[in-house]
Design a protein around this motif. Sequence first.
Motif, PDB file in Angstrom:
ATOM      1  N   LYS A   1     -85.520 -27.083 -37.857  1.00 39.41           N
ATOM      2  CA  LYS A   1     -87.024 -26.501 -38.330  1.00 39.41           C
ATOM      3  C   LYS A   1     -86.852 -26.205 -39.753  1.00 39.41           C
ATOM      4  CE  LYS A   1     -90.760 -23.673 -36.328  1.00 39.41           C
ATOM      5  NZ  LYS A   1     -91.045 -22.892 -35.348  1.00 39.41           N
TER       6      LYS A   1
ATOM      7  N   ASP B   1     -92.523 -33.973 -33.940  1.00 39.65           N
ATOM      8  CA  ASP B   1     -93.338 -32.882 -33.426  1.00 39.65           C
ATOM      9  C   ASP B   1     -92.575 -32.096 -32.556  1.00 39.65           C
ATOM     10  OD1 ASP B   1     -93.379 -33.909 -30.645  1.00 39.65           O
ATOM     11  OD2 ASP B   1     -95.052 -35.153 -31.177  1.00 39.65           O
ATOM     12  N   GLU B   2     -93.221 -30.985 -32.333  1.00 38.73           N
ATOM     13  CA  GLU B   2     -92.267 -29.566 -31.670  1.00 38.73           C
ATOM     14  C   GLU B   2     -91.808 -30.072 -30.338  1.00 38.73           C
ATOM     15  OE1 GLU B   2     -92.290 -24.767 -30.992  1.00 38.73           O
ATOM     16  OE2 GLU B   2     -94.324 -25.963 -31.459  1.00 38.73           O
ATOM     17  N   LYS B   3     -92.662 -30.877 -29.424  1.00 36.30           N
ATOM     18  CA  LYS B   3     -92.280 -31.170 -28.146  1.00 36.30           C
ATOM     19  C   LYS B   3     -91.025 -32.378 -28.220  1.00 36.30           C
ATOM     20  CE  LYS B   3     -94.247 -33.585 -24.061  1.00 36.30           C
ATOM     21  NZ  LYS B   3     -93.870 -34.776 -24.055  1.00 36.30           N
TER      22      LYS B   3
ATOM     23  N   TRP C   1     -90.639 -29.533 -37.921  1.00 33.63           N
ATOM     24  CA  TRP C   1     -89.642 -30.020 -37.165  1.00 33.63           C
ATOM     25  C   TRP C   1     -89.091 -31.210 -37.822  1.00 33.63           C
ATOM     26  CZ3 TRP C   1     -86.504 -27.305 -33.809  1.00 33.63           C
ATOM     27  CH2 TRP C   1     -87.124 -26.347 -33.036  1.00 33.63           C
TER      28      TRP C   1
END
Length: 81
Positions: free
Chosen positions: A8, A56-58, A43
Amino acid sequence: MCLAIPGKVESINGRTAIIDFGGVKREAIIDLMEKGTVNLGTWVLVHTGFVIQILDEKEAIETLDAWREVLSNTPGPEEKV
Protein backbone atom coordinates in the motif's frame (compact mmCIF):
# COMPACT_ATOMS: atom_id res chain seq x y z
CA MET A 1 9.66 -16.79 -12.87
CA CYS A 2 8.75 -13.32 -11.63
CA LEU A 3 7.88 -12.43 -8.08
CA ALA A 4 5.79 -9.35 -7.31
CA ILE A 5 4.46 -8.36 -3.91
CA PRO A 6 1.38 -6.26 -3.11
CA GLY A 7 1.75 -3.24 -0.87
CA LYS A 8 0.00 0.00 0.00
CA VAL A 9 1.35 3.42 -1.00
CA GLU A 10 2.21 5.38 2.13
CA SER A 11 3.84 8.45 0.59
CA ILE A 12 4.98 9.81 -2.76
CA ASN A 13 7.96 12.04 -3.46
CA GLY A 14 8.52 12.79 -7.14
CA ARG A 15 9.05 9.58 -9.03
CA THR A 16 9.29 7.34 -5.97
CA ALA A 17 6.82 6.08 -3.39
CA ILE A 18 7.17 4.50 0.02
CA ILE A 19 5.25 1.23 -0.04
CA ASP A 20 4.06 -0.51 3.12
CA PHE A 21 4.33 -4.29 2.85
CA GLY A 22 2.56 -5.15 6.09
CA GLY A 23 4.85 -3.10 8.31
CA VAL A 24 7.98 -3.37 6.16
CA LYS A 25 8.40 -0.14 4.21
CA ARG A 26 10.43 0.13 1.04
CA GLU A 27 10.93 2.65 -1.73
CA ALA A 28 9.61 1.85 -5.21
CA ILE A 29 9.83 3.75 -8.48
CA ILE A 30 6.48 4.70 -10.03
CA ASP A 31 7.74 5.68 -13.51
CA LEU A 32 6.17 2.65 -15.21
CA MET A 33 2.66 3.71 -14.20
CA GLU A 34 0.50 6.30 -15.94
CA LYS A 35 0.89 9.70 -14.28
CA GLY A 36 -1.70 10.27 -11.54
CA THR A 37 -2.66 6.61 -11.09
CA VAL A 38 -0.47 5.99 -8.03
CA ASN A 39 -1.86 7.90 -5.06
CA LEU A 40 -1.71 7.69 -1.27
CA GLY A 41 -3.54 4.58 -0.08
CA THR A 42 -3.40 2.89 -3.50
CA TRP A 43 -2.65 -0.84 -3.45
CA VAL A 44 0.09 -1.69 -5.93
CA LEU A 45 2.10 -4.64 -7.14
CA VAL A 46 5.88 -4.14 -6.84
CA HIS A 47 8.53 -6.10 -8.74
CA THR A 48 12.27 -5.43 -8.39
CA GLY A 49 11.65 -1.99 -6.92
CA PHE A 50 9.16 -0.84 -9.56
CA VAL A 51 5.41 -0.42 -9.25
CA ILE A 52 4.07 -2.52 -12.12
CA GLN A 53 0.32 -2.63 -11.49
CA ILE A 54 -2.52 -1.06 -9.51
CA LEU A 55 -4.60 -3.51 -7.45
CA ASP A 56 -7.96 -3.09 -5.82
CA GLU A 57 -7.96 -3.78 -2.08
CA LYS A 58 -9.80 -7.10 -2.39
CA GLU A 59 -7.30 -8.44 -4.93
CA ALA A 60 -4.34 -7.25 -2.82
CA ILE A 61 -5.67 -8.93 0.34
CA GLU A 62 -6.44 -12.17 -1.51
CA THR A 63 -2.89 -12.21 -2.89
CA LEU A 64 -1.38 -11.55 0.54
CA ASP A 65 -3.51 -14.33 2.04
CA ALA A 66 -2.27 -16.72 -0.66
CA TRP A 67 1.35 -15.80 0.13
CA ARG A 68 0.74 -16.38 3.85
CA GLU A 69 -0.68 -19.81 3.10
CA VAL A 70 2.28 -20.77 0.91
CA LEU A 71 4.80 -19.53 3.45
CA SER A 72 3.08 -21.27 6.36
CA ASN A 73 3.50 -24.59 4.53
CA THR A 74 7.13 -24.03 3.58
CA PRO A 75 9.82 -25.56 5.79
CA GLY A 76 12.29 -23.12 7.30
CA PRO A 77 16.05 -23.43 6.74
CA GLU A 78 16.46 -25.32 10.03
CA GLU A 79 13.80 -27.90 9.12
CA LYS A 80 14.56 -31.00 7.08
CA VAL A 81 12.47 -31.54 4.00
